[in-house]
Design a protein around this motif. Structure first.
Motif, PDB file in Angstrom:
ATOM      1  N   ALA A  73       0.838  -1.197   0.000  1.00 15.46           N
ATOM      2  CA  ALA A  73       0.000   0.000   0.000  1.00 15.46           C
ATOM      3  C   ALA A  73       0.878   1.254   0.000  1.00 15.46           C
ATOM      4  CB  ALA A  73      -0.916  -0.012   1.220  1.00 15.46           C
ATOM      5  N   VAL A  74       1.936   1.227   0.815  1.00 16.08           N
ATOM      6  CA  VAL A  74       2.839   2.377   0.863  1.00 16.08           C
ATOM      7  C   VAL A  74       3.526   2.544  -0.491  1.00 16.08           C
ATOM      8  CG1 VAL A  74       4.905   3.324   1.927  1.00 16.08           C
ATOM      9  CG2 VAL A  74       3.211   2.162   3.342  1.00 16.08           C
ATOM     10  N   ALA A  75       3.979   1.415  -1.053  1.00 14.19           N
ATOM     11  CA  ALA A  75       4.698   1.486  -2.332  1.00 14.19           C
ATOM     12  C   ALA A  75       3.800   2.029  -3.435  1.00 14.19           C
ATOM     13  CB  ALA A  75       5.216   0.092  -2.711  1.00 14.19           C
ATOM     14  N   GLU A  76       2.524   1.691  -3.369  1.00 16.15           N
ATOM     15  CA  GLU A  76       1.587   2.181  -4.373  1.00 16.15           C
ATOM     16  C   GLU A  76       1.464   3.701  -4.295  1.00 16.15           C
ATOM     17  OE1 GLU A  76      -2.552   0.552  -4.558  1.00 16.15           O
ATOM     18  OE2 GLU A  76      -1.426  -1.291  -4.973  1.00 16.15           O
ATOM     19  N   GLU A  77       1.290   4.190  -3.076  1.00 13.56           N
ATOM     20  CA  GLU A  77       1.184   5.641  -2.884  1.00 13.56           C
ATOM     21  C   GLU A  77       2.480   6.339  -3.304  1.00 13.56           C
ATOM     22  OE1 GLU A  77      -1.431   7.483  -1.156  1.00 13.56           O
ATOM     23  OE2 GLU A  77      -2.645   5.702  -1.554  1.00 13.56           O
ATOM     24  N   GLY A 112       4.680   5.223  -5.384  1.00 12.50           N
ATOM     25  CA  GLY A 112       4.834   5.119  -6.831  1.00 12.50           C
ATOM     26  C   GLY A 112       3.983   6.139  -7.560  1.00 12.50           C
ATOM     27  N   ALA A 113       2.835   6.481  -6.977  1.00  4.56           N
ATOM     28  CA  ALA A 113       1.981   7.485  -7.601  1.00  4.56           C
ATOM     29  C   ALA A 113       2.695   8.833  -7.653  1.00  4.56           C
ATOM     30  CB  ALA A 113       0.672   7.602  -6.828  1.00  4.56           C
ATOM     31  N   ALA A 114       3.453   9.110  -6.593  1.00  2.00           N
ATOM     32  CA  ALA A 114       4.166  10.385  -6.543  1.00  2.00           C
ATOM     33  C   ALA A 114       5.498  10.314  -7.282  1.00  2.00           C
ATOM     34  CB  ALA A 114       4.391  10.788  -5.084  1.00  2.00           C
ATOM     35  N   ASN A 115       6.066   9.112  -7.383  1.00  2.00           N
ATOM     36  CA  ASN A 115       7.371   8.948  -8.029  1.00  2.00           C
ATOM     37  C   ASN A 115       7.295   7.841  -9.071  1.00  2.00           C
ATOM     38  OD1 ASN A 115       9.180  10.649  -6.067  1.00  2.00           O
ATOM     39  ND2 ASN A 115       7.838   9.393  -4.803  1.00  2.00           N
ATOM     40  N   PRO A 116       6.709   8.138 -10.203  1.00  2.00           N
ATOM     41  CA  PRO A 116       6.418   7.073 -11.178  1.00  2.00           C
ATOM     42  C   PRO A 116       7.657   6.393 -11.736  1.00  2.00           C
ATOM     43  CG  PRO A 116       5.974   9.245 -12.104  1.00  2.00           C
ATOM     44  CD  PRO A 116       6.239   9.453 -10.658  1.00  2.00           C
ATOM     45  N   ASP A 117       8.826   6.974 -11.564  1.00  2.00           N
ATOM     46  CA  ASP A 117      10.018   6.361 -12.146  1.00  2.00           C
ATOM     47  C   ASP A 117      10.757   5.448 -11.177  1.00  2.00           C
ATOM     48  OD1 ASP A 117       9.587   7.540 -14.587  1.00  2.00           O
ATOM     49  OD2 ASP A 117      10.633   9.383 -14.016  1.00  2.00           O
ATOM     50  N   VAL A 118      10.212   5.293  -9.989  1.00  2.00           N
ATOM     51  CA  VAL A 118      10.827   4.366  -9.045  1.00  2.00           C
ATOM     52  C   VAL A 118      10.029   3.063  -9.073  1.00  2.00           C
ATOM     53  CG1 VAL A 118      11.467   3.965  -6.654  1.00  2.00           C
ATOM     54  CG2 VAL A 118      11.568   6.276  -7.587  1.00  2.00           C
ATOM     55  N   ARG A 119      10.729   1.972  -9.362  1.00  2.00           N
ATOM     56  CA  ARG A 119      10.054   0.671  -9.368  1.00  2.00           C
ATOM     57  C   ARG A 119      10.287  -0.019  -8.033  1.00  2.00           C
ATOM     58  NH1 ARG A 119      10.754  -3.472 -12.222  1.00  2.00           N
ATOM     59  NH2 ARG A 119      13.004  -3.255 -12.456  1.00  2.00           N
ATOM     60  N   ILE A 120       9.219  -0.606  -7.480  1.00  3.37           N
ATOM     61  CA  ILE A 120       9.355  -1.261  -6.180  1.00  3.37           C
ATOM     62  C   ILE A 120       8.765  -2.667  -6.251  1.00  3.37           C
ATOM     63  CG2 ILE A 120       8.975  -1.023  -3.701  1.00  3.37           C
ATOM     64  CD1 ILE A 120       8.426   1.912  -4.135  1.00  3.37           C
ATOM     65  N   PRO A 121       9.550  -3.641  -6.709  1.00  5.50           N
ATOM     66  CA  PRO A 121       9.056  -5.020  -6.692  1.00  5.50           C
ATOM     67  C   PRO A 121       9.102  -5.587  -5.275  1.00  5.50           C
ATOM     68  CG  PRO A 121      11.220  -4.905  -7.747  1.00  5.50           C
ATOM     69  CD  PRO A 121      10.881  -3.519  -7.316  1.00  5.50           C
ATOM     70  N   ILE A 122       8.009  -6.186  -4.817  1.00  5.23           N
ATOM     71  CA  ILE A 122       7.940  -6.703  -3.447  1.00  5.23           C
ATOM     72  C   ILE A 122       7.642  -8.197  -3.469  1.00  5.23           C
ATOM     73  CG2 ILE A 122       6.913  -6.362  -1.174  1.00  5.23           C
ATOM     74  CD1 ILE A 122       5.791  -3.706  -2.227  1.00  5.23           C
ATOM     75  N   GLY A 123       8.538  -8.995  -2.913  1.00  9.64           N
ATOM     76  CA  GLY A 123       8.312 -10.437  -2.829  1.00  9.64           C
ATOM     77  C   GLY A 123       7.634 -10.811  -1.525  1.00  9.64           C
ATOM     78  N   PHE A 141      11.768   6.741   0.221  1.00 10.82           N
ATOM     79  CA  PHE A 141      10.732   5.734   0.417  1.00 10.82           C
ATOM     80  C   PHE A 141      10.550   5.416   1.897  1.00 10.82           C
ATOM     81  CE2 PHE A 141       9.635   1.205   0.927  1.00 10.82           C
ATOM     82  CZ  PHE A 141       8.366   1.226   0.368  1.00 10.82           C
ATOM     83  N   MET A 142      11.663   5.274   2.615  1.00  9.19           N
ATOM     84  CA  MET A 142      11.573   4.925   4.036  1.00  9.19           C
ATOM     85  C   MET A 142      10.885   6.037   4.822  1.00  9.19           C
ATOM     86  SD  MET A 142      12.714   1.915   4.402  1.00  9.19           S
ATOM     87  CE  MET A 142      12.776   1.838   6.186  1.00  9.19           C
ATOM     88  N   ASN A 143      11.235   7.287   4.525  1.00  2.00           N
ATOM     89  CA  ASN A 143      10.571   8.394   5.219  1.00  2.00           C
ATOM     90  C   ASN A 143       9.092   8.466   4.864  1.00  2.00           C
ATOM     91  OD1 ASN A 143      12.576   9.653   6.895  1.00  2.00           O
ATOM     92  ND2 ASN A 143      13.639  10.162   4.990  1.00  2.00           N
ATOM     93  N   PHE A 144       8.818   8.238   3.584  1.00  2.00           N
ATOM     94  CA  PHE A 144       7.431   8.219   3.112  1.00  2.00           C
ATOM     95  C   PHE A 144       6.642   7.130   3.849  1.00  2.00           C
ATOM     96  CE2 PHE A 144       4.028   7.045   0.227  1.00  2.00           C
ATOM     97  CZ  PHE A 144       3.599   8.259  -0.268  1.00  2.00           C
ATOM     98  N   TYR A 145       7.314   5.971   4.039  1.00  2.00           N
ATOM     99  CA  TYR A 145       6.686   4.841   4.738  1.00  2.00           C
ATOM    100  C   TYR A 145       6.252   5.276   6.140  1.00  2.00           C
ATOM    101  CZ  TYR A 145       5.984  -0.241   5.293  1.00  2.00           C
ATOM    102  OH  TYR A 145       5.439  -1.485   5.434  1.00  2.00           O
TER     103      TYR A 145
END
Lengths: 333, 310
Positions: free
Chosen positions: A73-77, A79-90, A299-303
């Motif tokens: 959920a955090v990565a989605e938000e 990513g919306a603000a930073n469309p050029d950062v890819r965050i694959p989550i396993g 990303f961590m601060n955003f989290y």
């Protein structure tokens, strides 16, 4: 003549086809693996964000399937603000996440239990330093099939009787007198899940100590535990609270009697720590070297800024605001 | 002169073309040969990897105790590495699948070949073959969400993960293999044999069962063996629907674990490379490989042994 003319292109066609297959086979590897989900909703915020920073790069995350919904959920938000950062989550499980974390394969590890000494030593041996960040709390939820009418609660001892190594419990009657003599179908998340480690430690007294016979099914995929309990009349299983929240209609939650009180997991009981001993911390581990990358620290601060509002949505209990602030300060050090 | 000049041009271009043809005649066999070699090297590579990693495993666990042990518990203590529960689970699934697919597949083949009007056959055969193209993960959830709840109405005490449902759906998956290959084999039986039997007063059913089927036996039996080895290697259906409980049982209502779904389970986890637990993947994979390899040899032997020449 005419025939000959017809044949030549056919020969060339075969060659072209072969070459193109070869090329396709070679090129296939590079284009795969991208997850496009971060690209959505990008355009709206892009103009606004682009003025300050244009972050790019990939933040690899793996680990606990329990914590996954929040991180996603955090990565989605993000990513919306930073469309050029890819965050694959396993979702390989906490243990699997630390394994990859210690091989420097991933930047962030989702963990549903604190790092083990052995894992911390391995990180040290590999020259990896990291920050530990608390992001939310979870309550391990014990569930039975909704058609089960006799289980009103379970004591910690009864849970132990069911799950302990060399358990002699075969039927519900072995758990408590008066319950029907129907064979229990026992489900558990797989042995490399933090959920399994946490549950076995809290209930059986030692991480990874568990019964291990044909009556218990370990599933590497937590959703299979949900399916098992929802589909078997005489089943019992456990997993993170969010899995229960998502499947409430198919499951019956069992309140746990810990000797002082009988408590069912809920936002309130997990938050005030009365759901003991099965509430637990959810943590992120971030590689210090990766943290130096601007997109990872952003990303961590955003989290930590957004975990409070998103945690409730995915079934976790958020920390207090000042706790999040403290975690952020820790990260900056 | 007017007529000869185009001929001259043509001969010229012809020789030109010929020389080109000769080059492609040389290149194409090499390219084709390389493609064939690629598959050979792939097989060698697979065998090499399996053997290399299994050797590490079999240094720790004697082959004999691996093959005869009746408890499979490779991750949690007490650790035991007896492959029989996995082998039993695999054979239980395969057995159910074959019991389901052989009679129905054979009936389909006989119907399509002996009874069905050309128009019906033209529709039914392609539809049957579409079954073979359904992704197995879809079959897996079909077993879990549709077949199992249905079976639970018949056997109320059956668990959600069980061998029966997965076995039946694996049977559905290999059904087109049996029906299509058998039908092809029966179609190849010469018309004269049928006509002879009809002339002697045989009914259609007698012709199908006593003339065509025996004559096509080599093709029919090898279709069974191929279906069997396909069923043994099936992964997704059993992973989704059969459960993850390695136990030696003949009861199809129980949850079991097959060799393939064990490999999936362990690969998803965090077993470190080079450990004995990691070696189990390859030991089990090697066992599976040897079984399907032997079955394919058997299929070829059957095809040769029972071939009827006309």
């Amino acid at each position: 003549m005419f025939r000959r003319r017809g044949r030549k292109p056919a020969g060339i066609l075969v060659l072209v086809l072969m070459l193109s297959t070869l090329l396709a086979a070679c090129g296939g590897g590079t284009s795969g693996g991208a997850s496009g989900e971060n690209k959505e909703n990008g355009s709206a915020q892009q103009t606004e964000e682009n003025t300050s920073t244009a972050l790019t790069g990939t933040i690899e995350i793996d680990g606990s399937s329990t914590l996954h919904p929040l991180t996603e959920a955090v990565a989605e938000e993000f990513g919306a603000a930073n469309p050029d950062v890819r965050i694959p989550i396993g979702t390989g499980g906490t243990g699997a996440g630390f394994k990859r974390f210690n091989n420097s394969e991933i930047a962030v590890s989702n963990a549903s239990r604190p790092i083990k000494d052995s894992e911390a030593e391995e990180a040290k041996a590999n020259g990896i330093t990291y920050h530990e960040v608390l992001v939310a709390y979870d309550g391990l939820s014990v569930v039975v099939n909704p058609s089960n009418e006799f289980v009103d609660k379970l004591t910690v001892d009864e849970l132990k009787k069911i799950y302990e190594p060399n358990s002699t419990v075969k039927t519900w009657a072995d758990v408590r007198e008066g319950w029907p003599a129907e064979e229990i179908k026992i489900y558990s998340p797989g042995t490399d899940h933090g959920t399994f480690d946490y549950f076995t430690e809290a209930i059986n007294g030692e991480a990874q100590a568990s019964r291990n016979d044909s009556q218990i099914t370990f599933s590497a995929d937590t959703n299979a535990v949900v399916q098992g309990v929802a589909g078997d009349k005489n089943s019992i299983g456990y997993f993170g609270f969010s899995f229960y929240e998502e499947n409430q209609d198919k499951l019956k939650l069992v309140p746990i009697d810990n000797g002082t009180a009988t408590v069912a997991p809920s936002m309130e009981t997990i938050k005030d720590n009365s759901y003991a001993p099965l509430s637990r911390p959810l943590l992120l581990y971030v590689n210090d070297k990766e943290l130096e990358r601007p997109e990872v620290s952003a990303f961590m601060n955003f989290y930590l800024e957004n975990a409070a509002s998103l945690a409730g949505e995915v079934g976790f209990v958020p920390l207090q605001d000042d706790q999040y602030k403290a975690e952020k300060d820790k990260l900056a050090k | 002169m007017n007529k000869t000049s185009p001929v001259a041009v043509n001969t010229k271009s012809m020789t030109f073309r010929r020389s080109k043809t000769r080059i492609s005649d040389k290149i194409i066999p090499i390219l084709l040969g390389l493609c064939a070699l690629l598959s050979v090297f792939t097989t060698i590579g697979i065998v090499y990897t399996l053997l290399q990693e299994s050797v590490i495993f079999f240094k720790e666990v004697p082959v004999w105790s691996f093959l005869t042990g009746t408890t499979w518990s490779p991750i949690l203590p007490p650790k035991e590495f007896g492959v029989l529960p996995l082998l039993g689970g695999t054979l239980l699934i395969t057995g159910i699948a074959i019991l389901f697919a052989v009679p129905i597949g054979l009936a389909c083949a006989i119907y399509l070949n002996e009874y069905a009007p050309a128009r019906v056959r033209g529709v039914v055969k392609p539809v049957l073959e579409v079954l073979a193209g359904v992704p197995t993960i879809v079959y897996g959830y079909f077993a879990l969400e549709t077949v199992t709840p249905f079976l639970q109405k018949i056997f109320p005490n059956m668990g959600i993960f069980n061998a029966l449902s997965a076995g039946i759906v694996v049977g559905i998956m290999v059904l087109p293999m049996i029906s299509s290959l058998s039908e092809d084999a029966m179609r190849a039986v010469p018309k004269s044999l049928r006509h002879g039997a009809y002339a002697l007063g045989a009914t259609r059913f007698e012709v199908a069962l006593k003339i065509v089927l025996p004559a096509a036996l080599s093709g029919v039996v090898s279709s069974f063996v191929l279906a069997f080895s396909r069923a043994i290697g099936e992964t997704m259906i059993v992973t989704v629907a059969a459960g993850a409980t390695p136990q030696l049982t003949l009861n199809p209502l129980e949850s079991i674990q097959t060799m393939t779904s064990y490999i999936v389970q362990v690969s998803m986890g965090d077993v470190p490379r080079g450990t004995i637990e990691y070696g189990t993947i390859f030991a089990v994979g090697l066992t599976l490989f040897v079984i399907t390899f032997l079955l394919n040899i058997l299929a070829q032997w059957v095809a040769r042994r029972f071939r009827e020449e006309y």
